[in-house]
Design an enzyme around this catalytic site. Structure first.
Site, PDB file in Angstrom:
ATOM      1  N   GLY A   1      -2.747 -15.729 -21.452  1.00 49.50           N
ATOM      2  CA  GLY A   1      -4.291 -15.569 -21.745  1.00 49.50           C
ATOM      3  C   GLY A   1      -4.800 -15.380 -23.384  1.00 49.50           C
TER       4      GLY A   1
ATOM      5  CG  ASN B   1      -6.350 -21.093 -25.263  1.00 46.69           C
ATOM      6  OD1 ASN B   1      -7.108 -21.440 -26.191  1.00 46.69           O
ATOM      7  ND2 ASN B   1      -5.225 -20.822 -25.075  1.00 46.69           N
TER       8      ASN B   1
ATOM      9  CE  LYS C   1      -2.581 -27.330  -4.462  1.00 48.62           C
ATOM     10  NZ  LYS C   1      -4.186 -28.078  -4.643  1.00 48.62           N
TER      11      LYS C   1
ATOM     12  CG  MET D   1       0.040 -22.808 -15.883  1.00 52.68           C
ATOM     13  SD  MET D   1      -0.098 -24.189 -16.882  1.00 52.68           S
ATOM     14  CE  MET D   1       0.149 -23.480 -18.518  1.00 52.68           C
ATOM     15  NE  ARG D   2      -2.150 -23.342  -7.309  1.00 49.87           N
ATOM     16  CZ  ARG D   2      -0.935 -23.652  -6.610  1.00 49.87           C
ATOM     17  NH1 ARG D   2       0.103 -22.970  -6.979  1.00 49.87           N
ATOM     18  NH2 ARG D   2      -0.865 -24.553  -5.790  1.00 49.87           N
TER      19      ARG D   2
ATOM     20  CB  ILE E   1      -9.136 -28.037  -9.581  1.00 45.46           C
ATOM     21  CG1 ILE E   1      -9.288 -27.012 -10.949  1.00 45.46           C
ATOM     22  CG2 ILE E   1     -10.538 -27.423  -8.676  1.00 45.46           C
ATOM     23  CD1 ILE E   1      -9.438 -25.711 -10.597  1.00 45.46           C
TER      24      ILE E   1
ATOM     25  CG  ASN F   1      -7.403 -28.136 -18.016  1.00 48.60           C
ATOM     26  OD1 ASN F   1      -7.072 -27.178 -18.166  1.00 48.60           O
ATOM     27  ND2 ASN F   1      -6.599 -29.208 -18.187  1.00 48.60           N
TER      28      ASN F   1
ATOM     29  CG  HIS G   1      -3.112 -31.157 -21.308  1.00 49.51           C
ATOM     30  ND1 HIS G   1      -2.641 -30.525 -20.027  1.00 49.51           N
ATOM     31  CD2 HIS G   1      -2.449 -32.008 -21.951  1.00 49.51           C
ATOM     32  CE1 HIS G   1      -1.385 -31.081 -20.364  1.00 49.51           C
ATOM     33  NE2 HIS G   1      -1.080 -31.892 -21.113  1.00 49.51           N
TER      34      HIS G   1
HETATM   35  C1  GAR Z   1      -2.419 -23.267 -23.565  1.00 51.59           C
HETATM   36  O1  GAR Z   1      -1.534 -24.074 -24.574  1.00 51.59           O
HETATM   37  C2  GAR Z   1      -3.108 -24.519 -22.581  1.00 51.59           C
HETATM   38  O2  GAR Z   1      -3.439 -25.577 -23.251  1.00 51.59           O
HETATM   39  C3  GAR Z   1      -1.996 -24.737 -21.459  1.00 51.59           C
HETATM   40  O3  GAR Z   1      -1.463 -23.360 -21.436  1.00 51.59           O
HETATM   41  C4  GAR Z   1      -1.514 -22.750 -22.398  1.00 51.59           C
HETATM   42  C5  GAR Z   1      -2.178 -21.504 -22.114  1.00 51.59           C
HETATM   43  O4  GAR Z   1      -1.951 -20.414 -23.254  1.00 51.59           O
HETATM   44  N1  GAR Z   1      -2.365 -25.445 -20.381  1.00 51.59           N
HETATM   45  C6  GAR Z   1      -1.964 -26.380 -19.690  1.00 51.59           C
HETATM   46  O5  GAR Z   1      -0.872 -26.561 -19.982  1.00 51.59           O
HETATM   47  C7  GAR Z   1      -2.687 -26.832 -18.507  1.00 51.59           C
HETATM   48  N2  GAR Z   1      -2.023 -27.799 -17.847  1.00 51.59           N
HETATM   49  P1  GAR Z   1      -2.750 -19.182 -22.883  1.00 51.59           P
HETATM   50  O6  GAR Z   1      -2.333 -18.238 -21.716  1.00 51.59           O
HETATM   51  O7  GAR Z   1      -2.233 -18.204 -24.214  1.00 51.59           O
HETATM   52  O8  GAR Z   1      -4.092 -19.321 -22.988  1.00 51.59           O
END
Ligand code: GAR
Length: 190
Positions: free
Chosen positions: A11, A13, A64, A89-90, A92, A106, A108
């Protein structure tokens, strides 16, 4: 504009975005955090913001389809206009996508179309690429394949360990995502 952030884990971000939305730097109201892991650290982080938090797993919903339908109901209940995926991480599913296409963004941790899917940072590191990156994009039915809104390259240096690269990518994300959302949501509010 009522915003929901979806997250699954740490979390970092979420925290950066929540501060900027609540502080007024990014327009909109942070109306919901949805998390698919009730024990995720992002839920701990959310406590200081006093925002509604909804969390349930796919398993608790049965399958799901039921999970996606329940999320769609929650979004309706909170009158959500815009969804920000921040470490969710899923994929949509249709029940949400059909209602929100064009209104789900999103983040990435790679320079798409390179390294879609899980473990993007680890895979780029293992390949020894000269640079990888960060992408902000709209969600469509594919895997990290929706229209790209913004991207930034992040270098990988020869003496980096994986943690160095991860830290550099997260630092880039924490700047790029708020900047992109600020611009996007300002335009939508006009
Ligand atoms: C981030 O690096 C984001 O880009 C990635 O998960 C991390 C979450 O970090 N997202 C993905 O890989 C989506 N496929 P955080 O929980 O510290 O924000």
């Amino acid at each position: 504009m009522k915003i929901a952030i979806f997250a699954s884990g740490n979390g970092s971000n979420f925290e950066v975005l929540a501060q900027k939305i609540i502080g007024g730097e990014i327009p909109g109201e942070l109306a919901l955090l949805f998390c698919d892991h009730p024990d995720a650290y992002v839920i701990e982080r959310s406590r200081k913001f006093q925002i509604p938090v909804v969390t349930f797993t796919v398993k608790a919903c049965g399958d799901k389809q039921a999970y996606e339908e329940k999320i769609a109901q929650v979004l309706e209940q909170y009158k959500i206009d815009f969804i920000v995926l921040a470490g969710y991480m899923r994929v949509i599913g249709q029940p949400v996508l059909s209602k929100y296409e064009g209104r789900i963004v999103n983040l990435h941790p790679a320079y798409l179309p390179a390294y879609p899917g899980l473990h993007a940072i680890e895979r780029a590191f293992a390949d020894g690429v000269a640079q990888t990156g960060v992408t902000v994009h709209y969600i469509d039915a594919g895997l990290d394949s929706g229209p790209i809104i913004a991207q930034k390259h992040v270098p990988l240096y020869s003496d980096d360990c994986l943690e160095d690269l991860e830290a550099r990518i997260h630092a880039c994300e924490h700047k790029l995502y708020p900047a992109v959302l600020k611009e996007l949501l300002s335009k939508k509010g006009e």
